[in-house]
Enzyme design. Structure first.
Site, PDB file in Angstrom:
ATOM      1  CG  ASP A 226      -1.781   1.127   1.463  1.00  0.00           C
ATOM      2  OD1 ASP A 226      -1.734   2.074   0.662  1.00  0.00           O
ATOM      3  OD2 ASP A 226      -2.537   1.108   2.461  1.00  0.00           O
ATOM      4  CG  HIS A 398      -4.289   4.095   3.458  1.00  0.00           C
ATOM      5  ND1 HIS A 398      -4.389   2.940   2.721  1.00  0.00           N
ATOM      6  CD2 HIS A 398      -5.492   4.714   3.365  1.00  0.00           C
ATOM      7  CE1 HIS A 398      -5.601   2.863   2.194  1.00  0.00           C
ATOM      8  NE2 HIS A 398      -6.287   3.929   2.571  1.00  0.00           N
TER       9      HIS A 398
END
Length: 578
Positions: A226, A398
């Protein structure tokens, strides 16, 4: 511990050496020349539309199937979904589907995609599958027609003959989120899924980094990770810190409170509900998606409500200090609840001075202007407005750079594929990986549709499959093309002039309607009519076909309007024979 029997030292037998269990990966070993193909169908160079196909020989494993939201230059478009030409062409090879979590950018395209493909097993955690089934119902599809398999976020799954998937829990902004270790005949692929390394998540369920560390110790061939916050230094704040910030604001507010966040952010919604109940406020929800997500999460045990969720009508007449409304509209969408509240278009509530509005989310790239417009309007109304980064009311789901370094160190991959980010974020992640003490041998930044060829000793792009985006407009999927969008943009920028002409030798008639064009005066319209009548008379006299007469109207009118006004509207001549 209660499960260990008590023994005196002299009662213990000889100590046995503990052996670490070996992973039961695929029993079929690859030849040195063989390879796995990794094909991103969405999620590369963008935020959204996440979808992967992993292929070895005659078997394909599919991961996720998400959507993205349209940008400002896509008028009329509702959603964007990935093209799946490759999967349709090779659908007989698909052996299984794994879903990492329940966010729209990972499952939102499934109602459009799944009916087109074979009913292979679809693996997902309880909440993820609950949300998927809810989406299918919205589209009139029966969940029972598909082959769903509920698994825990830490389960091992056998997909066909060649793939074994070890899921591992990763903290994110939604429960039941997993990454995966994909055991293949040529080596291990670690796919992080969306994640941050939150040490104090709301539900107390931390990331299972031991699985990642074990894979790293045994050898990771490829890491797919990610990239969303690869430009952001430090560590992403814990969701518990945001819960404290929300508690403080809700606790001191005097008037009504309106909170907007992503409908799928179950942890954030839980924090708001907990604080509201603590301070004696009744909670109502506004927005179809938020009501749906919260209902499913509550039914499946992922959300607790001490009292209950009220309707807007029930709280409308309560004292201001007892009211809290959770709503959609965190991205400034014109038709969403927050925008209607801000601009006076809500049927049941009108904001007033002294109300508190909390925007517990950050704008998705491209939505900044719309969100700023709403915030400015909220200030004009005299409300107290709390929004990030000015106030600590939102944390990303994130990982930031220091967390990304941890994953790189734990996996120590031979090769690296940054994913889930725009090109600048992927590139920054590449630079971060290259700065590590033991950098990957090679890092690739690829586009959607790239056919990534992975062997035990190399990684490269070996061609391209059809990829891109399908536009969803109402009930239509894929019937909106780039050319149609260009026409819509042209009409929005320059307006449209419609000319209806009845071709008749005796009494031709002409009607002209303009929309979004200049305010046409009588002289301008008269000149356009003269050009149209001239084309009709010439056409009748020379016995031209209707399509030729239409062209004889279109080009002179277009040239005249451009010269007279400096504008270039869309001109639509409709010519019929009388």
């Amino acid at each position: 511990m209660n499960d260990i029997p008590n023994r005196s030292p002299n009662q213990r037998g000889p100590r046995k050496r503990r052996m670490r269990p070996k992973p039961t990966g695929p029993v079929i070993l690859a030849k040195p020349s063989e390879h796995v193909e990794i094909i991103p169908l969405g999620g590369m160079g963008e935020i959204g539309k996440n979808m992967f196909a992993f292929r070895y020989h005659d078997e394909i494993l599919v991961v996720d199937g998400g959507l993205a939201f349209p940008e400002e230059h896509m008028p009329g478009v509702d959603l964007l979904i990935p093209r799946i030409d490759y999967l349709l062409e090779h659908q007989e090879l698909i052996k299984g589907w794994v879903l990492t979590h329940g966010h729209e950018d990972h499952i939102g395209a499934l109602p459009f995609i799944m009916p087109q493909l074979p009913r292979v097993p679809v693996y997902g955690a309880k909440l993820t599958l609950g949300l998927v089934k809810g989406k299918l119902e919205e589209f009139g599809l029966r969940a029972g027609d598909f082959n769903f398999k509920e698994v825990s976020p830490d389960e091992r799954i056998q997909i066909g003959r060649f793939f074994v998937v070890d899921l591992f829990r990763m903290t994110h902004s939604i429960p039941d989120n997993s990454g995966m270790i994909i055991h293949t005949p040529i080596g291990k692929i670690v796919h992080t899924g969306d994640f941050k390394l939150d040490p104090t998540p709301i539900d107390g369920k931390t990331s299972h980094l031991a699985k990642i560390a074990q894979a790293g110790a045994e050898g990771v061939l490829l890491l797919i990770a990610d990239s969303t916050n690869a430009e952001r230094p430090g560590i992403t704040p814990s969701e518990s810190e945001i819960a404290k910030g929300l508690d403080a604001i809700i606790g001191k507010a005097k008037g009504r409170i309106f909170v907007t966040t992503f409908a799928s952010h179950i942890h954030r919604i839980q924090s708001v509900i907990t604080a509201a109940e603590k301070y004696g406020r009744k909670v109502a929800m506004e927005g179809r998606s938020m009501l749906k997500f919260s209902r499913i999460a509550h039914e499946l045990g992922y959300m607790s409500v001490r009292d209950r969720i009220y309707t807007l009508d029930e709280i409308n007449h309560l004292p201001d200090e007892q009211v809290l409304v959770l709503s959609t509209g965190s991205q400034g969408q014109p038709e969403a609840a927050l925008s209607r509240l801000a601009f006076g278009g809500h049927a049941k509530f009108a904001l007033k001075p002294g109300d508190t509005v909390i925007l517990s989310s950050s704008p998705i790239p491209g939505n900044e202007e719309a969100v700023n417009r709403v915030i400015n309007q909220l200030y004009r109304l005299g409300t107290y407005v709390y929004y990030p980064p000015t106030y600590r009311v939102h944390a990303s789901g994130h990982a930031s750079q220091e967390e990304l370094k941890i994953i790189l160190n734990l996996t120590n991959p031979k090769f690296f594929l940054p994913w889930h980010g725009e090109n600048r974020q992927q590139t920054n992640f590449k630079w971060l990986a290259e700065s590590m003490g033991h950098p990957p041998q090679q890092t690739l930044i690829v586009e959607n549709g790239a056919r990534v060829k992975l062997t035990a000793d190399s990684i490269s792009v070996d061609g391209q499959v059809p990829a891109g985006v399908l536009y969803v407009d109402g009930l239509g999927v894929g019937d909106i093309t780039d050319e149609i969008l260009e026409d819509r943009q042209h009409m929005a920028a320059e307006g449209v002039v419609v000319i209806a002409a009845l071709v008749s030798r005796e009494a031709p008639t002409v009607q002209i309607v303009s929309k979004g064009f200049v305010k046409a005066g009588e002289r301008l319209l008269s000149e356009v009519r003269n050009l149209v009548f001239e084309a009709i008379h010439t056409g009748v006299r020379e016995k031209k076909r209707l399509e030729v007469i239409r062209d004889d109207i279109y080009y002179p009118v277009k040239k005249f309007l451009r010269k007279a006004t400096g504008r270039d509207p869309v001109i639509i001549p409709m010519v019929i024979e009388g």
